[in-house]
Write a protein that holds these residues in place. Sequence first.
Motif, mmCIF file in Angstrom:
data_model
loop_
_atom_site.group_PDB
_atom_site.id
_atom_site.type_symbol
_atom_site.label_atom_id
_atom_site.label_comp_id
_atom_site.label_asym_id
_atom_site.label_seq_id
_atom_site.Cartn_x
_atom_site.Cartn_y
_atom_site.Cartn_z
ATOM 1 N N GLY A 193 0.796 -1.214 0.000
ATOM 2 C CA GLY A 193 0.000 0.000 0.000
ATOM 3 C C GLY A 193 0.832 1.269 0.000
ATOM 4 N N MET A 194 2.134 1.134 0.319
ATOM 5 C CA MET A 194 3.023 2.294 0.345
ATOM 6 C C MET A 194 3.732 2.514 -0.987
ATOM 7 N N SER A 195 3.424 1.698 -1.970
ATOM 8 C CA SER A 195 4.140 1.769 -3.244
ATOM 9 C C SER A 195 4.014 3.137 -3.907
ATOM 10 N N SER A 196 2.815 3.722 -3.866
ATOM 11 C CA SER A 196 2.632 5.030 -4.503
ATOM 12 C C SER A 196 3.455 6.099 -3.788
ATOM 13 N N PHE A 197 3.524 6.012 -2.456
ATOM 14 C CA PHE A 197 4.330 6.968 -1.694
ATOM 15 C C PHE A 197 5.802 6.839 -2.059
ATOM 16 N N ILE A 198 6.281 5.608 -2.183
ATOM 17 C CA ILE A 198 7.690 5.369 -2.501
ATOM 18 C C ILE A 198 8.033 5.936 -3.879
ATOM 19 N N VAL A 199 7.137 5.733 -4.846
ATOM 20 C CA VAL A 199 7.375 6.257 -6.199
ATOM 21 C C VAL A 199 7.420 7.785 -6.172
ATOM 22 N N ILE A 200 6.453 8.401 -5.441
ATOM 23 C CA ILE A 200 6.429 9.864 -5.342
ATOM 24 C C ILE A 200 7.706 10.377 -4.682
ATOM 25 N N VAL A 201 8.152 9.689 -3.630
ATOM 26 C CA VAL A 201 9.355 10.111 -2.907
ATOM 27 C C VAL A 201 10.566 10.108 -3.826
ATOM 28 N N PHE A 202 10.686 9.084 -4.680
ATOM 29 C CA PHE A 202 11.850 9.018 -5.568
ATOM 30 C C PHE A 202 11.945 10.268 -6.430
ATOM 31 N N PHE A 203 10.845 10.622 -7.081
ATOM 32 C CA PHE A 203 10.890 11.759 -8.010
ATOM 33 C C PHE A 203 10.908 13.098 -7.273
ATOM 34 N N SER A 204 10.204 13.185 -6.143
ATOM 35 C CA SER A 204 10.247 14.430 -5.380
ATOM 36 C C SER A 204 11.627 14.636 -4.773
ATOM 37 N N ALA A 205 12.318 13.543 -4.416
ATOM 38 C CA ALA A 205 13.684 13.645 -3.892
ATOM 39 C C ALA A 205 14.620 14.222 -4.948
ATOM 40 N N GLN A 206 14.411 13.838 -6.200
ATOM 41 C CA GLN A 206 15.239 14.395 -7.277
ATOM 42 C C GLN A 206 14.963 15.885 -7.447
ATOM 43 N N MET A 207 13.677 16.262 -7.382
ATOM 44 C CA MET A 207 13.331 17.666 -7.535
ATOM 45 C C MET A 207 13.926 18.507 -6.407
ATOM 46 N N ILE A 208 13.815 18.005 -5.183
ATOM 47 C CA ILE A 208 14.360 18.724 -4.027
ATOM 48 C C ILE A 208 15.869 18.862 -4.152
ATOM 49 N N ALA A 209 16.524 17.798 -4.628
ATOM 50 C CA ALA A 209 17.977 17.845 -4.809
ATOM 51 C C ALA A 209 18.352 18.880 -5.872
ATOM 52 N N LEU A 210 17.594 18.915 -6.964
ATOM 53 C CA LEU A 210 17.870 19.895 -8.027
ATOM 54 C C LEU A 210 17.681 21.322 -7.516
ATOM 55 N N PHE A 211 16.661 21.524 -6.710
ATOM 56 C CA PHE A 211 16.430 22.831 -6.109
ATOM 57 C C PHE A 211 17.632 23.244 -5.264
ATOM 58 N N ALA A 212 18.153 22.265 -4.496
ATOM 59 C CA ALA A 212 19.284 22.557 -3.610
ATOM 60 C C ALA A 212 20.554 22.826 -4.417
#
Length: 510
Positions: free
Chosen positions: A342-361
């Motif tokens: 049930g956490m699969s969607s959260f994990i997928v979102i985290v992967f791509f949001s982590a990349q966005m946050i890293a790019l912002f930084a």
Amino acid sequence: MTTRPAKPSFFMSFLNKIEYWGNKLPDPVMIFIGLCIITIIASALLSAMDVTAFNPVTKETVHVINLLTIDGLTQMITKATTNFTQFPALGVVLVVMFGIGVAEHSGYFRAVMIATVEKAPIKLIMPVLILVAMLGTVAGDASQIVVPPLAAMIFVRLGYHPIAGLVMAYAAALGAFAANTIIGMADALALSFTEASLKTINVDIPVNIAMNWYFMTASMFLLLFVILFVTQKIIIPRLGEYTPEHQEEAVNDLTIIEKKGLKWANLSLLTILVAITVLAIPESSFLRNPESGSLIDGPLIQGVAIVIAIIFFIPGFIYAAITKKARNSKDIVEMMNRSMAGMSSFIVIVFFSAQMIALFAWSNLGLIIAIKGASLLENQNGFTLIIGFIIITSIINIFIGSASAKWALLAPIFVPMFLFLGYHPAFTQAIYRVGDSITNPITPMMAYLPLLLSFAKKYDKNMGLGTLISNLFPYSLALGIVWTLFVLIWYWFGLPVGPGGPIFLEQKYF
């Protein structure tokens, strides 16, 4: 002569437009991919334009870093995995779900809800249903799925329209989603993106999973009465009497074995809570910081993920064993597997949001936006900032249902922005959670709304989405007004929003 269909009201036209344009939005994952591309291109353009900002924390001038270079592209490729695996609080969320998964899939949460309602006096049925729906959100989907149909059946017994019970429970579970006395998944999710946003500007401010607890606990009791008032004064009179077409099914009572399992599971839960409290009291407790003696930065809070997992796992395990929902260890593991699935969607979102946050930084875009945004808002008083942020969040929430997706999008901008204006991240997070909750009942983007509509059609086969939302709208309106005023009052008194969560930053952080 052909009768022309009646022109939709302004309200219904507004809802139809929200539904139409909301359905046009891509999946949150695709939004983050698009934001990554935009960030890369923007970094190149703004770097060429020599856009800068003065950092009030480091006292240095910040330049935009061009990511569209060989070094930038290499960094994106080589750091993608670590951006994901080192994402703050990802482990906390997944560990907590081990315990919650066993408690949910064993049927323990459902049994608690049914037993609580069964034992409540008639005058307290509605408040208890609202309270159960609010507390039940700590169990993931359990509250939104189980409580509304249960409330509808009980409302029929009480002589009220069942749709009133449906919308009341749904609004309690989602409209007051953040308000809870129990620290759980929502707190862990919010913390993960708040903590990540602080890393983008390299500011080391202690944050913890319980830093909104005072405010959210107080909010829960306030909003309970708001939801009760709307139900009794608006929704029940509006829906009128209900004449069932057939005999309604009774609420399934707990069996003898389920009651036995619930008894021993609750006893184990009480024992765990008492044990933790007793162990945490001594100043020399291993649950406290060995140097300061504080609980906030001690093992209890720092390791709260495993503590919460145990608090839910043990009662769930005992209930499953007694009721034979788990006949061997494989069944328990399967419950945890289902929880992780049930956490699969959260994990997928985290992967791509982590990349966005890293790019912002890496590009310094998030930092520069925060600094410039803060400079534009620095002459605004706190009340204007709070109201504006709640309104912005609540509007975005109508189009993006996922709380984690929205905070992943907004935290890198607003947490630093409010930080530079002197506000602690705990207070910024609390404001966001208010805006994120109040429009949950009326957004077509919420996955539970079609399920609620299917429940409603059981009692009224002609029930449409517009009719359903029109009965949910008064809750969103009332929650939005009262909860916003409550935030402003809390801010005016300067009360901390939780342990380690003051409203304003201490001077030592600058």
